[in-house]
Design an enzyme around this catalytic site. Structure first.
Site, PDB file in Angstrom:
ATOM      1  N   ASP A 159       0.841  -1.202   0.000  1.00 52.16           N
ATOM      2  CA  ASP A 159       0.000   0.000   0.000  1.00 52.16           C
ATOM      3  C   ASP A 159       0.879   1.257   0.000  1.00 52.16           C
ATOM      4  O   ASP A 159       2.108   1.169  -0.095  1.00 52.16           O
ATOM      5  CB  ASP A 159      -0.974  -0.020   1.193  1.00 52.16           C
ATOM      6  CG  ASP A 159      -0.281  -0.052   2.548  1.00 52.16           C
ATOM      7  OD1 ASP A 159       0.922   0.296   2.634  1.00 52.16           O
ATOM      8  OD2 ASP A 159      -0.936  -0.415   3.543  1.00 52.16           O
ATOM      9  N   GLU A 162       3.702   1.270   2.264  1.00 52.18           N
ATOM     10  CA  GLU A 162       4.691   0.240   1.965  1.00 52.18           C
ATOM     11  C   GLU A 162       4.540  -0.983   2.861  1.00 52.18           C
ATOM     12  O   GLU A 162       5.507  -1.582   3.304  1.00 52.18           O
ATOM     13  CB  GLU A 162       6.115   0.830   2.052  1.00 52.18           C
ATOM     14  CG  GLU A 162       6.107   2.291   1.614  1.00 52.18           C
ATOM     15  CD  GLU A 162       7.380   2.825   1.034  1.00 52.18           C
ATOM     16  OE1 GLU A 162       7.492   2.748  -0.185  1.00 52.18           O
ATOM     17  OE2 GLU A 162       8.224   3.301   1.784  1.00 52.18           O
ATOM     18  N   GLU A 327       7.641  14.479   9.270  1.00 55.56           N
ATOM     19  CA  GLU A 327       6.685  13.511   8.728  1.00 55.56           C
ATOM     20  C   GLU A 327       5.525  13.343   9.699  1.00 55.56           C
ATOM     21  O   GLU A 327       4.362  13.403   9.343  1.00 55.56           O
ATOM     22  CB  GLU A 327       7.397  12.166   8.531  1.00 55.56           C
ATOM     23  CG  GLU A 327       6.490  11.027   8.162  1.00 55.56           C
ATOM     24  CD  GLU A 327       7.229   9.698   8.224  1.00 55.56           C
ATOM     25  OE1 GLU A 327       7.478   9.189   9.340  1.00 55.56           O
ATOM     26  OE2 GLU A 327       7.576   9.168   7.145  1.00 55.56           O
TER      27      GLU A 327
HETATM   28  C1  BGC Z   1       5.778   6.261   3.789  1.00 58.95           C
HETATM   29  C2  BGC Z   1       5.548   6.423   2.305  1.00 58.95           C
HETATM   30  C3  BGC Z   1       6.428   7.514   1.742  1.00 58.95           C
HETATM   31  C4  BGC Z   1       7.880   7.351   2.166  1.00 58.95           C
HETATM   32  C5  BGC Z   1       8.718   8.554   1.789  1.00 58.95           C
HETATM   33  C6  BGC Z   1       7.252   6.076   4.039  1.00 58.95           C
HETATM   34  O1  BGC Z   1       7.435   5.935   5.399  1.00 58.95           O
HETATM   35  O2  BGC Z   1       5.074   5.165   4.280  1.00 58.95           O
HETATM   36  O3  BGC Z   1       4.223   6.751   2.055  1.00 58.95           O
HETATM   37  O4  BGC Z   1       6.334   7.485   0.343  1.00 58.95           O
HETATM   38  O5  BGC Z   1       7.942   7.207   3.550  1.00 58.95           O
HETATM   39  O6  BGC Z   1       8.185   9.745   2.277  1.00 58.95           O
END
Ligand code: BGC
Length: 371
Positions: A159, A162, A327
């Site tokens: 998903d 990931e 994030e």
């Molecule tokens: C997230 C992804 C994202 C990636 C880079 C991962 O931890 O689950 O959605 O694309 O980080 O930001």
């Protein structure tokens, strides 16, 4: 003192590689790559704030990545047509080096959503800029992507977080649907097969309606192809994407409303931040800035400006002294004992995360548009 809007644009521009790719986060080694998913939302944000050259450079980079993999894509499509098994390691990955190469590590990341998202991003770039001259330069990449998705859309994959390889994810199939629908508006310019596009769009729409609505009436996170799991019936905050940008059904459609209510009930913390899904344990399962902004984007698009502005203020309060957005934040984590193990494994939470800045910019623009 710069506004978070100015800082966000600067951070994105500073972290765009000369090849056109955007690094997911410059200070977090695990994210020192460019993702189609993150990158497209970043490019879209740049288009919304008038930085079209940046978005264009990214879409040219995506094209090169696709064209370089022509052979691989054709082989995958052949295998799928013959009904042969496709192992996760064989498929296209979700992230590439800044120069656009495959990473060569063992982080298998077969994900389809980003490819649908980039098709949508391309259509938005063309709509916003009317730069139809770009089409011949990206045509081959777009055609390969359309072909890939038309054949593989119902293949289980990881998903957008990931995770959960053996499932079909609502956000993923809806992103593919949105990509194919958006690019269909330019079908003749890209020499796309209208009939094939239409029948795939119909098949995906039917699939979602028949398989991804929970008995209680909301869109669920995912579905297992052979055996069910309790996690699949949860909601996931990525389902906010069904509202914006996907607009899967009308905002006030009962299934959309039920989904939004369940997201609000299960995933919005008392302070207003948004979790990914209830079982999340990544850095303890904190509140994600990009998802909180996403809820604001949905609210603004639905003319709830009071809520959208509250969310904008909330996000502004989460920037660090350098104007960087992380994030996620760890104020109300779902699993407090899972914070430290991740810090030990990969270091402090990724900051700045370009996708967080992008979603803030989109929210800010959407508020301005609806004011
Ligand atoms: C997230 C992804 C994202 C990636 C880079 C991962 O931890 O689950 O959605 O694309 O980080 O930001």
């Amino acid at each position: 003192m710069k506004t978070l809007r100015q800082k966000s644009i600067e951070i994105i521009l500073e972290n765009q590689h000369r090849s056109g790719s955007y690094i997911a986060s410059p200070n977090f080694p695990t994210y020192a790559y460019s993702w189609f998913r993150d990158g497209t939302y970043i490019a879209y944000a740049m288009d919304r704030v008038g930085q079209h050259h940046s978005a264009k450079a990214f879409y040219l980079w995506c094209t090169k990545v696709m064209v370089d993999q022509t052979q691989k894509i054709q082989t995958l499509i052949e295998k799928k047509k013959l009904g042969q098994h496709i192992a996760a390691e064989e498929a296209l990955t979700a992230r590439y080096t800044m120069q656009g190469q495959t990473t060569g590590d063992d982080w298998t990341d077969f994900q389809l959503d980003g490819y649908g998202t980039w098709l949508w991003g391309v259509s938005q770039h063309l709509e916003i800029t009317n730069d139809l001259q770009l089409i011949p330069h990206i045509k081959q990449g777009v055609k390969l992507t359309v072909d890939y998705l038309i054949h593989l859309w119902d293949h289980p994959c990881y998903d957008c977080w990931e995770e959960h390889l053996d499932f079909i994810h609502t956000y993923t199939v809806a992103s593919i649907l949105n990509g194919l629908k958006s690019i269909q508006n330019y079908a003749s310019a890209f020499d796309l097969d209208q009939l094939q596009l239409t029948s795939t769009i119909e098949a995906i729409t039917t699939f979602i309606d028949q398989n991804l609505i929970h008995v209680s009436g909301y869109y669920q996170k995912m579905i297992h192809t052979t055996q069910s799991s309790p996690v699949e019936t949860l909601v996931d905050a990525s389902l906010l994407g069904l509202f914006m940008p996907i607009q899967l059904k009308a905002f006030n459609h009962p299934v959309m409303q039920a989904t939004l209510q369940k997201i609000e009930q299960d995933l919005v913390s008392p302070t207003g931040g948004v979790h990914r899904y209830l079982e999340d344990e990544y850095y303890g399962g904190g509140e994600w800035i990009l998802l909180t902004a996403w809820l604001g984007w949905v609210s603004a698009a639905n003319h709830d400006l009071t809520k959208a502005k509250q969310i904008r203020t909330y996000i502004e309060s989460k920037q660090n002294p350098q104007g960087n957005l992380p994030e996620q934040i760890s104020e109300n984590v779902l699993r407090p004992n899972r914070v430290q193990p991740w810090v030990e494994k990969w270091g402090p939470i990724a900051t700045p995360l370009l996708w967080s800045h992008a979603m803030y910019l989109i929210l800010d623009e959407e508020i301005k548009k609806n004011e």
